[in-house]
Design an enzyme around this catalytic site. Structure first.
Site, PDB file in Angstrom:
ATOM      1  N   ARG A   1     -29.432   2.121  27.429  1.00 52.36           N
ATOM      2  CA  ARG A   1     -29.656   1.858  28.400  1.00 52.36           C
ATOM      3  C   ARG A   1     -28.169   3.246  29.505  1.00 52.36           C
ATOM      4  O   ARG A   1     -28.831   3.604  30.455  1.00 52.36           O
ATOM      5  CB  ARG A   1     -29.228   0.717  29.882  1.00 52.36           C
ATOM      6  CG  ARG A   1     -30.308  -0.261  29.545  1.00 52.36           C
ATOM      7  CD  ARG A   1     -29.895  -1.514  30.537  1.00 52.36           C
ATOM      8  NE  ARG A   1     -28.901  -1.261  31.395  1.00 52.36           N
ATOM      9  CZ  ARG A   1     -27.670  -1.553  32.223  1.00 52.36           C
ATOM     10  NH1 ARG A   1     -27.608  -2.525  31.451  1.00 52.36           N
ATOM     11  NH2 ARG A   1     -27.181  -0.622  33.359  1.00 52.36           N
TER      12      ARG A   1
ATOM     13  N   ASN B   1     -24.268   7.257  35.940  1.00 52.40           N
ATOM     14  CA  ASN B   1     -23.470   6.882  36.943  1.00 52.40           C
ATOM     15  C   ASN B   1     -23.726   7.859  37.329  1.00 52.40           C
ATOM     16  O   ASN B   1     -24.192   7.461  39.036  1.00 52.40           O
ATOM     17  CB  ASN B   1     -22.287   5.535  36.324  1.00 52.40           C
ATOM     18  CG  ASN B   1     -22.640   4.741  35.623  1.00 52.40           C
ATOM     19  OD1 ASN B   1     -23.724   4.034  35.903  1.00 52.40           O
ATOM     20  ND2 ASN B   1     -21.645   4.998  35.489  1.00 52.40           N
TER      21      ASN B   1
ATOM     22  N   CYS C   1     -27.121 -10.812  37.550  1.00 55.17           N
ATOM     23  CA  CYS C   1     -26.565  -9.460  36.274  1.00 55.17           C
ATOM     24  C   CYS C   1     -25.883  -9.696  35.087  1.00 55.17           C
ATOM     25  O   CYS C   1     -24.959 -10.974  35.802  1.00 55.17           O
ATOM     26  CB  CYS C   1     -26.734  -7.916  36.814  1.00 55.17           C
ATOM     27  SG  CYS C   1     -24.872  -7.120  36.692  1.00 55.17           S
TER      28      CYS C   1
ATOM     29  N   ARG D   1     -30.464  -2.073  36.623  1.00 54.70           N
ATOM     30  CA  ARG D   1     -29.123  -2.871  37.454  1.00 54.70           C
ATOM     31  C   ARG D   1     -28.785  -2.056  38.453  1.00 54.70           C
ATOM     32  O   ARG D   1     -28.502  -3.051  39.477  1.00 54.70           O
ATOM     33  CB  ARG D   1     -27.587  -2.841  36.247  1.00 54.70           C
ATOM     34  CG  ARG D   1     -26.711  -3.779  36.387  1.00 54.70           C
ATOM     35  CD  ARG D   1     -26.009  -4.646  35.859  1.00 54.70           C
ATOM     36  NE  ARG D   1     -25.024  -2.760  35.638  1.00 54.70           N
ATOM     37  CZ  ARG D   1     -23.859  -3.259  36.209  1.00 54.70           C
ATOM     38  NH1 ARG D   1     -23.756  -4.243  37.145  1.00 54.70           N
ATOM     39  NH2 ARG D   1     -22.748  -1.907  36.210  1.00 54.70           N
TER      40      ARG D   1
ATOM     41  N   ARG E   1     -23.964  -9.932  42.074  1.00 48.72           N
ATOM     42  CA  ARG E   1     -23.827  -8.501  41.982  1.00 48.72           C
ATOM     43  C   ARG E   1     -23.949  -8.802  44.112  1.00 48.72           C
ATOM     44  O   ARG E   1     -25.367  -8.341  44.597  1.00 48.72           O
ATOM     45  CB  ARG E   1     -25.204  -7.379  41.828  1.00 48.72           C
ATOM     46  CG  ARG E   1     -24.925  -7.028  40.288  1.00 48.72           C
ATOM     47  CD  ARG E   1     -25.685  -5.854  39.592  1.00 48.72           C
ATOM     48  NE  ARG E   1     -24.930  -4.898  40.424  1.00 48.72           N
ATOM     49  CZ  ARG E   1     -24.743  -3.901  40.437  1.00 48.72           C
ATOM     50  NH1 ARG E   1     -24.095  -5.150  39.471  1.00 48.72           N
ATOM     51  NH2 ARG E   1     -24.875  -3.137  40.325  1.00 48.72           N
ATOM     52  N   PRO E   2     -23.394  -8.300  44.327  1.00 48.77           N
ATOM     53  CA  PRO E   2     -23.182  -8.732  46.042  1.00 48.77           C
ATOM     54  C   PRO E   2     -23.618  -7.538  46.751  1.00 48.77           C
ATOM     55  O   PRO E   2     -23.485  -6.587  46.039  1.00 48.77           O
ATOM     56  CB  PRO E   2     -22.133  -9.279  46.196  1.00 48.77           C
ATOM     57  CG  PRO E   2     -20.646  -9.226  45.780  1.00 48.77           C
ATOM     58  CD  PRO E   2     -22.097  -9.876  44.279  1.00 48.77           C
TER      59      PRO E   2
ATOM     60  N   ASP F   1     -15.785  -0.006  32.896  1.00 51.05           N
ATOM     61  CA  ASP F   1     -16.481   0.479  32.703  1.00 51.05           C
ATOM     62  C   ASP F   1     -15.814   0.987  30.381  1.00 51.05           C
ATOM     63  O   ASP F   1     -16.728   0.849  29.236  1.00 51.05           O
ATOM     64  CB  ASP F   1     -17.383   1.763  32.298  1.00 51.05           C
ATOM     65  CG  ASP F   1     -18.547   1.106  33.379  1.00 51.05           C
ATOM     66  OD1 ASP F   1     -19.058  -0.037  33.607  1.00 51.05           O
ATOM     67  OD2 ASP F   1     -19.765   1.803  34.429  1.00 51.05           O
TER      68      ASP F   1
HETATM   69  C1  UD1 Z   1     -19.316  -0.868  39.076  1.00 56.27           C
HETATM   70  C2  UD1 Z   1     -17.945   0.320  39.129  1.00 56.27           C
HETATM   71  C3  UD1 Z   1     -18.374   1.729  38.474  1.00 56.27           C
HETATM   72  C4  UD1 Z   1     -19.009   1.893  37.809  1.00 56.27           C
HETATM   73  C5  UD1 Z   1     -20.435   1.011  38.145  1.00 56.27           C
HETATM   74  C6  UD1 Z   1     -21.354   0.591  36.865  1.00 56.27           C
HETATM   75  C7  UD1 Z   1     -15.920   0.158  40.012  1.00 56.27           C
HETATM   76  C8  UD1 Z   1     -15.264  -0.143  41.767  1.00 56.27           C
HETATM   77  N1  UD1 Z   1     -16.659   0.321  40.374  1.00 56.27           N
HETATM   78  O1  UD1 Z   1     -20.011   0.016  41.094  1.00 56.27           O
HETATM   79  O2  UD1 Z   1     -17.126   2.720  38.642  1.00 56.27           O
HETATM   80  O3  UD1 Z   1     -19.620   2.652  37.016  1.00 56.27           O
HETATM   81  O4  UD1 Z   1     -19.940  -0.403  38.318  1.00 56.27           O
HETATM   82  O5  UD1 Z   1     -21.206  -0.346  35.656  1.00 56.27           O
HETATM   83  O6  UD1 Z   1     -15.213  -0.491  39.252  1.00 56.27           O
HETATM   84  N2  UD1 Z   1     -19.561  -5.630  46.238  1.00 56.27           N
HETATM   85  C9  UD1 Z   1     -19.465  -7.252  45.980  1.00 56.27           C
HETATM   86  N3  UD1 Z   1     -20.316  -6.403  47.842  1.00 56.27           N
HETATM   87  C10 UD1 Z   1     -20.945  -5.780  48.179  1.00 56.27           C
HETATM   88  C11 UD1 Z   1     -20.707  -4.575  46.701  1.00 56.27           C
HETATM   89  C12 UD1 Z   1     -19.583  -4.240  45.336  1.00 56.27           C
HETATM   90  O7  UD1 Z   1     -18.654  -7.530  46.930  1.00 56.27           O
HETATM   91  O8  UD1 Z   1     -21.827  -5.211  48.633  1.00 56.27           O
HETATM   92  C13 UD1 Z   1     -18.073  -6.383  44.900  1.00 56.27           C
HETATM   93  C14 UD1 Z   1     -18.584  -6.094  43.670  1.00 56.27           C
HETATM   94  O9  UD1 Z   1     -18.984  -7.729  43.217  1.00 56.27           O
HETATM   95  C15 UD1 Z   1     -17.584  -5.837  42.510  1.00 56.27           C
HETATM   96  C16 UD1 Z   1     -16.877  -4.470  43.373  1.00 56.27           C
HETATM   97  O10 UD1 Z   1     -17.581  -4.915  44.789  1.00 56.27           O
HETATM   98  O11 UD1 Z   1     -16.326  -7.047  42.274  1.00 56.27           O
HETATM   99  C17 UD1 Z   1     -17.075  -3.018  43.054  1.00 56.27           C
HETATM  100  O12 UD1 Z   1     -18.564  -2.996  43.311  1.00 56.27           O
HETATM  101  P1  UD1 Z   1     -19.622  -1.826  43.147  1.00 56.27           P
HETATM  102  O13 UD1 Z   1     -18.274  -0.721  43.413  1.00 56.27           O
HETATM  103  O14 UD1 Z   1     -20.287  -1.742  44.728  1.00 56.27           O
HETATM  104  O15 UD1 Z   1     -19.632  -1.958  42.043  1.00 56.27           O
HETATM  105  P2  UD1 Z   1     -20.763  -0.645  41.535  1.00 56.27           P
HETATM  106  O16 UD1 Z   1     -21.371   0.510  42.671  1.00 56.27           O
HETATM  107  O17 UD1 Z   1     -21.822  -1.330  40.477  1.00 56.27           O
END
Ligand code: UD1
Length: 416
Positions: A397, A23, A115, A91, A120-121, A305
């Site tokens: 992955r 990450n 996903c 992803r 994934r918004p 995670d």
């Molecule tokens: C997330 C994890 C990160 C982890 C990664 C890989 C958190 C806060 N984030 O990061 O630690 O390493 O997955 O698995 O723990 N969301 C929205 N709108 C957006 C972006 C996000 O609603 O535009 C929501 C997502 O649906 C989710 C939350 O915010 O419920 C956290 O999202 P985000 O931190 O952006 O996810 P990743 O970047 O994937």
């Protein structure tokens, strides 16, 4: 299809170096697009890293990998459009969006869609980019981004400290005109690593004491040599594997401070931990105790995670453990497979109640997602008898040489 045949019951013992963080490596690779040339050390050998390199080739970069060092050189002649198949291969491909806009002033990418962890918004990513002067047309599942007046610094407050949105803002803002102030930014160690890479490449980014990120736009980034931070989630996974099998393990090349919310949970379960510099040593008790209540939170809270493998550990502990998942909607998908082994877990929405059982039995199971797959492997290592774990491409992955590492620690794992 490759699968892991796991004969459970051998306590894991020994020493293992932890690979670089997926990450952290992926956003750093995206950031390399903004640079003339970057040399990235401690880059894990993972299918997601290969996918990122393929995207970079498409965007006009030449890349090379030798052992754990990836070199990225911008050669030009690339495209600002990322084909759908490349976006879907990984992803977290959306992290390229900010970098493509920063490099080309425009971008065309497909929406990430859903996903295995739920929808994934990316609304926060898009709202923040719009504040930086990006015009975004969303139609037919494609995002067409332009910057008619160039990228321009702005004051942005994220409604939630989203890791992905923070990364995209950093990537777009570092070569924007003027200052960007990002409030409620994510504070994960992987964000700090990205900031370090960008600053060493010529960016001007500062984190204020209240966590606000201040970016002063620069004309361009030259690049640097960078060492990716160790993977805190892989470290937590190997600790869970040692704990659940009643073993003892010494992890090297780690950052105990990055696991400050996770390590106390092992102690709660009765494990003895010793940490110094970049080493974490764990000694498991004969029987684990319940881990109490674990609530996932943005960093520095307990990482989402690390939740799945911890749940496997709780499945064999004495007593009841409760997990509350606040980050992702569908983060208990592997539980159905765990039940096949005889686990006693009830999931209600974002809460999982785990009644520890004295024994799990080997079973045939399918990996449901990356961390869920690792969690099933952890449970299988402690189960009586043999388990067959299918769909292991999910594990590839995020874990470098997963089966080999487990074998080094004495596990009976065969790739079949
Ligand atoms: C997330 C994890 C990160 C982890 C990664 C890989 C958190 C806060 N984030 O990061 O630690 O390493 O997955 O698995 O723990 N969301 C929205 N709108 C957006 C972006 C996000 O609603 O535009 C929501 C997502 O649906 C989710 C939350 O915010 O419920 C956290 O999202 P985000 O931190 O952006 O996810 P990743 O970047 O994937």
């Amino acid at each position: 299809m490759p699968a892991y045949l796991i004969k459970g019951g051998s306590p894991l013992h020994g020493e293992l170096p932890v690979h670089g963080a997926k990450n952290a490596a992926l956003p750093v690779l995206a950031a390399a697009l903004l640079c003339d040339q970057a040399v990235i050390h401690n880059c894990p050998r993972l299918t997601d890293v290969e996918a990122a390199r393929n995207i970079l080739h498409y965007l006009g970069c030449a890349t090379a990998q030798q052992d754990d060092t990836v070199t990225v050189r911008f050669t030009g002649g690339g495209d600002h459009r990322i084909p759908d198949r490349l976006m879907r291969a990984m992803r977290s491909s959306i992290v390229f969006l900010g970098a493509v806009i920063g490099r080309y002033g425009m971008a065309e990418v497909s929406m990430p869609g859903g996903c295995e962890l739920g929808p994934r918004p990316i609304d926060m990513h898009l709202a923040a980019l719009r504040r930086l002067g990006v015009h975004i047309d969303e139609s037919g599942g494609v995002l067409r981004c332009t910057t008619p007046n160039g990228l321009c610094g702005a004051r942005i407050t994220l409604p939630f400290p989203s890791v992905g949105a923070t990364e995209n803002v950093l990537l777009a803002a570092c070569t924007a005109r003027g200052e960007t102030e990002l409030c409620n930014a994510a504070r994960e160690p992987e964000i700090t690593d990205l900031i370090d890479f960008l600053n060493d490449s010529g960016a001007r980014i500062r984190v204020a004491s209240d966590g606000t990120v201040l970016v002063t736009g620069v004309a361009g980034l030259s690049g640097c040599r960078h060492e990716v931070i160790p993977d805190r989630i892989a470290a937590a996974t190997y600790l869970c594997a040692a704990a659940v099998t009643g073993g003892s393990v010494t992890l090297t090349h780690t950052r105990p401070d990055h696991l400050a919310a996770v390590l106390p949970v092992f102690e709660e379960a009765g494990c003895a931990l010793t940490c110094r510099d970049d080493v974490i040593a764990l000694q498991a008790p004969p029987r684990l105790r319940s881990v109490g209540t674990v609530r996932t939170m943005p960093y520095p809270g307990f990482s989402t995670d690390a939740q799945s493998t911890m749940l496997s550990m709780a499945a064999l502990a004495s007593g009841t453990s409760v997990f509350i998942e606040t980050i992702f909607e569908s983060r208990y998908k592997q539980v159905g497979e765990l039940l096949r082994m005889g686990a006693n877990v009830k999931v209600e929405g974002r809460v999982a109640v785990v009644e520890g059982v004295p024994e799990l039995r080997g079973a045939e199971m399918n990996c449901t997602d990356l961390r869920g797959g690792a969690a099933l492997a952890v449970a299988a290592l402690a189960a009586r008898g043999e388990s067959l774990l299918n769909q292991i491409h999910h594990i590839g992955r995020g874990y470098e040489t997963f089966d080999e590492n487990l074998r080094k620690l004495g596990a009976q794992v065969t790739l079949v």
